[in-house]
Design an enzyme around this catalytic site. Structure first.
Site, PDB file in Angstrom:
ATOM      1  N   ASN A 208      38.186  37.973  27.178  1.00 53.66           N
ATOM      2  CA  ASN A 208      38.579  38.213  25.770  1.00 53.66           C
ATOM      3  C   ASN A 208      38.713  36.899  24.852  1.00 53.66           C
ATOM      4  O   ASN A 208      38.306  35.616  25.685  1.00 53.66           O
ATOM      5  CB  ASN A 208      39.920  38.740  26.330  1.00 53.66           C
ATOM      6  CG  ASN A 208      41.011  37.356  26.499  1.00 53.66           C
ATOM      7  OD1 ASN A 208      41.146  36.404  26.785  1.00 53.66           O
ATOM      8  ND2 ASN A 208      41.782  38.560  27.914  1.00 53.66           N
ATOM      9  N   PRO A 303      45.323  45.129  38.764  1.00 54.34           N
ATOM     10  CA  PRO A 303      46.623  44.870  39.124  1.00 54.34           C
ATOM     11  C   PRO A 303      47.535  44.536  37.734  1.00 54.34           C
ATOM     12  O   PRO A 303      47.010  43.456  37.284  1.00 54.34           O
ATOM     13  CB  PRO A 303      46.729  43.725  40.462  1.00 54.34           C
ATOM     14  CG  PRO A 303      45.645  43.152  40.321  1.00 54.34           C
ATOM     15  CD  PRO A 303      44.223  44.047  39.731  1.00 54.34           C
ATOM     16  N   ASP A 304      48.438  44.910  37.687  1.00 54.29           N
ATOM     17  CA  ASP A 304      49.349  44.874  36.572  1.00 54.29           C
ATOM     18  C   ASP A 304      50.162  43.964  37.565  1.00 54.29           C
ATOM     19  O   ASP A 304      51.721  44.386  38.073  1.00 54.29           O
ATOM     20  CB  ASP A 304      50.200  46.232  36.434  1.00 54.29           C
ATOM     21  CG  ASP A 304      50.695  45.829  35.268  1.00 54.29           C
ATOM     22  OD1 ASP A 304      51.367  45.086  34.766  1.00 54.29           O
ATOM     23  OD2 ASP A 304      50.857  47.087  34.093  1.00 54.29           O
ATOM     24  N   ILE A 305      49.938  42.664  37.539  1.00 49.65           N
ATOM     25  CA  ILE A 305      50.546  41.373  37.426  1.00 49.65           C
ATOM     26  C   ILE A 305      52.026  41.513  37.036  1.00 49.65           C
ATOM     27  O   ILE A 305      53.385  41.231  37.501  1.00 49.65           O
ATOM     28  CB  ILE A 305      50.324  40.218  37.213  1.00 49.65           C
ATOM     29  CG1 ILE A 305      48.518  39.924  37.892  1.00 49.65           C
ATOM     30  CG2 ILE A 305      50.833  39.497  38.155  1.00 49.65           C
ATOM     31  CD1 ILE A 305      48.262  39.239  37.838  1.00 49.65           C
ATOM     32  N   PHE A 323      54.266  39.088  27.512  1.00 50.58           N
ATOM     33  CA  PHE A 323      53.731  38.833  26.626  1.00 50.58           C
ATOM     34  C   PHE A 323      53.211  39.606  26.252  1.00 50.58           C
ATOM     35  O   PHE A 323      52.510  40.933  27.006  1.00 50.58           O
ATOM     36  CB  PHE A 323      52.366  37.635  26.327  1.00 50.58           C
ATOM     37  CG  PHE A 323      53.066  35.965  26.095  1.00 50.58           C
ATOM     38  CD1 PHE A 323      52.573  36.314  24.736  1.00 50.58           C
ATOM     39  CD2 PHE A 323      54.270  35.462  26.448  1.00 50.58           C
ATOM     40  CE1 PHE A 323      53.768  34.426  24.329  1.00 50.58           C
ATOM     41  CE2 PHE A 323      54.820  34.361  26.268  1.00 50.58           C
ATOM     42  CZ  PHE A 323      54.617  33.865  25.554  1.00 50.58           C
TER      43      PHE A 323
END
Length: 398
Positions: A208, A303-305, A323
């Site tokens: 990104n 994974p959703d840290i 954020f």
């Protein structure tokens, strides 16, 4: 973070003295006042007029200035600063400091002071490696003198190796760390930053537009308030801040592992733009064009840290800050994200292309907490970071 700090800058005699001019400007940009002391040898490399003009302060050069010495000026001068910085610190100055000699204004100030001292050595590589310099350096460190550098690099004499003075921004970071006796002293804070790169094959990856600038600024601001910062960064465009523990990663899986290894912490600030997906199976060789059609890319969820840390049942940080980079319905989407992830705060911003925020030098954020919403005006990313760091310090003090 250096606002209203008083720096006494002693400029020694070496070719690196030219860097002291930029150092003065950088310190002033951060709100510090600089009182310059120029040695006789230093005058061979920078002029008194250029130093005093940049500093906007009286330049001190001589020990026996009768107007000042009538009131013991050198004693007052040595103790009126928050920090004394010697840049460049030559082999001669270091030798005088280690031996306790005082035969000029600079060495007398350094012997008479009870103010913390930071040196930035600069000299020929052979001088730096000489046994006498090594002994003097060890003695100064033992005496509690702080040191930044020297770095490896090319010398004006044509040699290469250690002895090159640290760059002005490195010295700034060391100054901030030396003065970081702030409200976050004793606190350990984790900051994630930058993008992640998810490989498709050995030469291609999913990424990104995050530059890592905001996360880097947050880490620097927290360190400036005295925190011990663990900085986990993806492959960002901007260099990591000085004075923090840097852990470099490439992928979301690596970042998740690094975050778990950094725990426990008092607070976590998750500013990284982590890729939501990765290849289910990255190719071990470059994908080629084929007459059979386009390659089929199969994705797997990363994974959703942020959620993993926010929802910890044991050892959860006291404060978890996420954020949210949104392109539409910023407040609604970010508020929903805070509830979904179970983090304490969300820092949300609009990263639509027309804002120029993603990868730019400014930011305009909304701070979403359980007790309300704060909309901050557009400002530089350093200013956003400092404001957020102050909010974090206040929250951890409760």
């Amino acid at each position: 973070m250096l606002a209203s700090k008083r720096i006494l800058l002693i400029i020694g005699g070496g070719i690196a003295a030219y860097k002291s001019l930029e150092l003065i400007r950088r310190l002033q940009d951060r709100g510090a006042s600089v009182t310059p002391v120029l040695t006789r040898a230093g005058e061979e490399f920078v002029t008194p007029l250029s130093v005093s003009g940049l500093a906007g302060q009286k330049l001190y050069r001589d020990l026996f200035d009768l107007g000042d010495e009538a009131e013991m000026g050198h004693i007052q001068l040595s103790r009126s600063a928050d920090l004394i910085v010697v840049a460049p610190a030559t082999a001669d100055l270091m030798g005088k400091m280690a031996a306790g000699l005082a035969d000029d204004l600079a060495s007398t100030l350094l012997l008479a002071t009870d103010t913390p001292v930071l040196i930035a050595p600069a000299m020929n590589v052979r001088m730096w490696q000489h046994a006498a310099t090594r002994r003097n350096h060890a003695q100064l460190l033992s005496d509690g003198i702080r040191c930044v550098g020297p770095n490896d690099g090319s010398m004006a004499c044509g040699e290469f190796g250690p002895g090159r003075m640290a760059e002005p921004m490195e010295i700034i970071a060391a100054i901030e760390k030396a003065l970081a006796d702030g409200p976050l002293k004793g606190k350990r804070i984790l900051v994630t930053s930058g993008p992640t790169h998810e490989p498709i094959d050995p030469v291609r990856y999913i990424a990104n537009r995050s530059s890592g600038a905001q996360g880097t600024a947050v880490a620097r601001a927290l360190a400036g308030l005295g925190a011990e910062v663990v900085f986990v960064t993806g492959p960002a465009e901007v260099p990591p801040p000085q004075g923090v523990k840097v852990v470099r990663v490439e992928t979301a899986l690596q970042m998740a592992e690094a975050v778990q290894s950094a725990l426990p912490v008092d607070a976590g600030v998750f500013a990284a733009a982590v890729a939501d997906w990765r290849m289910a199976q990255a190719s071990d060789r470059k994908l080629k064009k084929s007459r059979d059609g386009l390659p089929v890319l199969e994705f797997a969820e990363n994974p959703d840290i942020l959620a993993a840390v926010s929802q910890m049942t044991e050892g959860r940080p006291e404060l978890v800050v996420g954020f949210a980079a949104e392109t539409n319905d910023v407040l609604a989407n970010a508020t929903a994200k805070r509830a979904r992830k179970a983090c304490d705060w969300i820092v949300a911003n609009d990263v639509s292309p027309e804002t120029g925020i993603m990868g730019g030098s400014e930011n305009a954020v909304v701070l979403i907490r359980g007790d309300g919403v704060e909309t901050w005006p557009r400002m530089g990313k350093d200013a956003v970071a400092q404001q957020l760091a102050q909010r974090i310090a206040a929250a951890l003090a409760k």
